[in-house]
Scaffold this motif. Structure first.
Motif, PDB file in Angstrom:
ATOM      1  N   VAL A  75      -0.389  40.371  19.276  1.00  0.00           N
ATOM      2  CA  VAL A  75      -1.091  39.355  18.492  1.00  0.00           C
ATOM      3  C   VAL A  75      -2.359  39.995  17.928  1.00  0.00           C
ATOM      4  CG1 VAL A  75      -2.156  37.061  18.544  1.00  0.00           C
ATOM      5  CG2 VAL A  75      -0.245  37.585  20.089  1.00  0.00           C
ATOM      6  N   SER A  76      -2.428  40.105  16.601  1.00  0.00           N
ATOM      7  CA  SER A  76      -3.647  40.675  16.002  1.00  0.00           C
ATOM      8  C   SER A  76      -4.685  39.587  15.844  1.00  0.00           C
ATOM      9  CB  SER A  76      -3.333  41.274  14.625  1.00  0.00           C
ATOM     10  OG  SER A  76      -2.580  42.439  14.791  1.00  0.00           O
ATOM     11  N   THR A  77      -5.843  39.802  16.443  1.00  0.00           N
ATOM     12  CA  THR A  77      -6.930  38.832  16.336  1.00  0.00           C
ATOM     13  C   THR A  77      -7.835  39.246  15.170  1.00  0.00           C
ATOM     14  OG1 THR A  77      -8.499  40.045  17.714  1.00  0.00           O
ATOM     15  CG2 THR A  77      -6.892  38.637  18.855  1.00  0.00           C
ATOM     16  N   LEU A 104      -4.056  42.983   8.879  1.00  0.00           N
ATOM     17  CA  LEU A 104      -3.585  44.156   9.632  1.00  0.00           C
ATOM     18  C   LEU A 104      -2.090  44.052   9.922  1.00  0.00           C
ATOM     19  CD1 LEU A 104      -6.406  44.928  12.225  1.00  0.00           C
ATOM     20  CD2 LEU A 104      -6.047  45.928   9.975  1.00  0.00           C
ATOM     21  N   THR A 105      -1.665  42.882  10.368  1.00  0.00           N
ATOM     22  CA  THR A 105      -0.247  42.709  10.695  1.00  0.00           C
ATOM     23  C   THR A 105       0.627  42.910   9.463  1.00  0.00           C
ATOM     24  OG1 THR A 105      -0.863  41.112  12.395  1.00  0.00           O
ATOM     25  CG2 THR A 105       1.437  41.112  11.714  1.00  0.00           C
ATOM     26  N   GLN A 106       0.221  42.298   8.358  1.00  0.00           N
ATOM     27  CA  GLN A 106       1.045  42.360   7.149  1.00  0.00           C
ATOM     28  C   GLN A 106       1.029  43.755   6.509  1.00  0.00           C
ATOM     29  OE1 GLN A 106       3.116  39.867   6.416  1.00  0.00           O
ATOM     30  NE2 GLN A 106       2.250  38.931   8.243  1.00  0.00           N
ATOM     31  N   THR A 107      -0.114  44.437   6.581  1.00  0.00           N
ATOM     32  CA  THR A 107      -0.180  45.790   6.017  1.00  0.00           C
ATOM     33  C   THR A 107       0.726  46.724   6.819  1.00  0.00           C
ATOM     34  OG1 THR A 107      -2.473  45.368   5.392  1.00  0.00           O
ATOM     35  CG2 THR A 107      -1.749  47.646   5.315  1.00  0.00           C
ATOM     36  N   ILE A 129       5.170  53.566  16.764  1.00  0.00           N
ATOM     37  CA  ILE A 129       4.696  52.320  17.384  1.00  0.00           C
ATOM     38  C   ILE A 129       3.303  51.951  16.860  1.00  0.00           C
ATOM     39  CG2 ILE A 129       6.084  52.747  19.456  1.00  0.00           C
ATOM     40  CD1 ILE A 129       3.367  53.378  20.894  1.00  0.00           C
ATOM     41  N   ASP A 130       2.706  50.973  17.492  1.00  0.00           N
ATOM     42  CA  ASP A 130       1.340  50.529  17.206  1.00  0.00           C
ATOM     43  C   ASP A 130       1.225  50.027  15.765  1.00  0.00           C
ATOM     44  OD1 ASP A 130      -1.190  50.147  18.497  1.00  0.00           O
ATOM     45  OD2 ASP A 130      -2.011  51.722  17.245  1.00  0.00           O
ATOM     46  N   GLU A 131       0.339  50.615  14.974  1.00  0.00           N
ATOM     47  CA  GLU A 131       0.140  50.154  13.592  1.00  0.00           C
ATOM     48  C   GLU A 131       0.273  51.357  12.670  1.00  0.00           C
ATOM     49  OE1 GLU A 131      -3.895  48.755  12.964  1.00  0.00           O
ATOM     50  OE2 GLU A 131      -4.736  50.327  14.200  1.00  0.00           O
ATOM     51  N   ILE A 132       0.509  51.104  11.387  1.00  0.00           N
ATOM     52  CA  ILE A 132       0.633  52.241  10.463  1.00  0.00           C
ATOM     53  C   ILE A 132      -0.071  51.968   9.133  1.00  0.00           C
ATOM     54  CG2 ILE A 132       3.056  51.484  10.109  1.00  0.00           C
ATOM     55  CD1 ILE A 132       3.573  54.289   8.865  1.00  0.00           C
TER      56      ILE A 132
END
Ligand SMILES: Nc1ncnc2c1ncn2[C@@H]1O[C@H](COP(=O)(O)OP(=O)(O)OP(=O)(O)O)[C@@H](O)[C@H]1O
Ligand SMILES: [Mg+2]
Length: 321
Positions: A43-45, A65-68, A222-225
């Motif tokens: 869950v990105s806050t 952040l989630t959508q990017t 994993i994580d974010e990109i």
């Protein structure tokens, strides 16, 4: 989204969540992480973190952040499989649980930075030999490197330490064969990132990747990109003229809020911090939205009616929270 709408929604932020029955909860700097036996709910806050603490809540940051990240996972899935299983809410991704490879795969396309560990600082201080690559004399700040370089670091709770191939192998952090795979993939991902970014008028300057191994041993991204938190972006059209004129490239700047705290309190020691000025928070939110729209070519859309935590809860009903 216009500035006025942002200003009206400064309290529409997600600080933290505490969902029951969603899994074992852990709080990262930015994400709340719920671990289940085989999957993780990320869950990105809207937390804006620096100095190892939360400085402010920036409206829409968690969704940006989630959508990017989702956009980039999709753009790179032919290079490597990623951890995404589903995304039941704009701030949430459900991902495959992996054992995290404890290396931050940092890739740089330009010689820049101001911190003690940045490539420009080290180069300007006289360093030419970086273990896995050397740089020639006479380079200028913000110049493009002939080809992207990898400057991996350990992934630790304390300070990240630079790593060379020799150290990775000697310390047996990962086997040599896997290391070769990781380095190849990181460079490929970065080149793809640069190509796609450029088609949107952006230079992807540097970034960091995290990899993990799934249950079946498969290597995963994993994580974010390529998010504005994990990467540096410059505007491509003004780059050359600005460096020719001795100016800094036009960047996605989120430093100004960090600097405000440094100038107005002692963020390392003060127990309670002053609240961030509202106009600065709105400005930063607007910048996150703009960079999202430029990267993805999509308009930022969000439901402004339901409180975020309530919406997430509703979207996760199938998880029995
Ligand atoms: N598929 C995955 N499997 C296991 N862990 C993951 C996965 N994807 C991301 N993570 C971990 O989840 C966390 C994401 O949360 P956040 O970005 O808030 O953490 P962080 O404060 O940056 O944490 P850290 O300092 O540990 O990187 C990171 O620790 C990351 O390594
Ligand atoms: Mg992180």
């Amino acid at each position: 989204m216009d500035k006025q709408t942002i200003e009206k929604n400064l309290t529409r932020v997600l600080e933290k969540t505490d969902f029951k029955n969603l899994g074992t909860r852990r709080q990262g700097k930015v994400r709340d992480i719920y671990t289940q036996p085989d999957k993780i709910i990320l869950v990105s806050t809207d937390r804006y973190s620096a100095f190892d603490r939360n400085l402010a809540l920036i409206p829409f940051k968690g969704q940006v952040l989630t959508q990017t990240s989702k956009f980039w996972f999709n753009q790179t899935k032919d290079i490597i499989q990623n951890h995404i299983i589903s995304s039941p809410d704009p701030n949430v991704v459900v991902v495959k649980k992996c054992s995290v490879i404890p290396i931050e795969m940092v890739v740089r396309g330009y010689i820049t930075g101001v911190t003690g560990t940045s490539l420009w600082t080290l180069y300007n201080g006289g360093q030419r030999d970086f273990g896995d690559f050397t740089l020639p004399d006479g380079m200028k700040k913000n110049q493009k490197l002939d080809s992207p370089v990898l400057t991996p670091t350990t992934k630790s709770d304390e300070h990240d330490k630079p790593l060379t191939t020799a150290e990775v192998i000697e310390d047996q952090i990962v086997p040599a064969e896997l290391w070769k795979q990781l380095t190849d993939i990181a460079i490929k991902l970065f080149k793809r990132g640069q190509k796609v970014a450029l088609s949107r008028g952006l230079i992807l300057v540097d970034t960091k990747y995290e990899f993990g191994l799934a249950d079946d041993g498969k290597l995963m991204l994993i994580d974010e990109i390529h998010t504005p938190d994990s990467s540096r972006y410059w505007q491509a059209d003004s780059y050359q003229a600005r460096i020719d004129a001795g100016k800094e490239p036009q960047n996605f700047d989120k430093e100004f809020l960090r600097l405000w705290f440094k100038e107005n309190c002692d963020p390392y020691n003060d127990k309670i911090l002053p609240p961030a000025p509202a106009d600065m928070v709105a400005e930063l939110s607007s910048r996150y939205i703009q960079i999202y729209e430029q990267i993805t070519g999509q308009k930022f859309e969000t439901d402004l009616d339901t409180p975020i935590a309530e919406r997430i809860k509703k979207n996760l009903t199938s998880f029995n929270i």
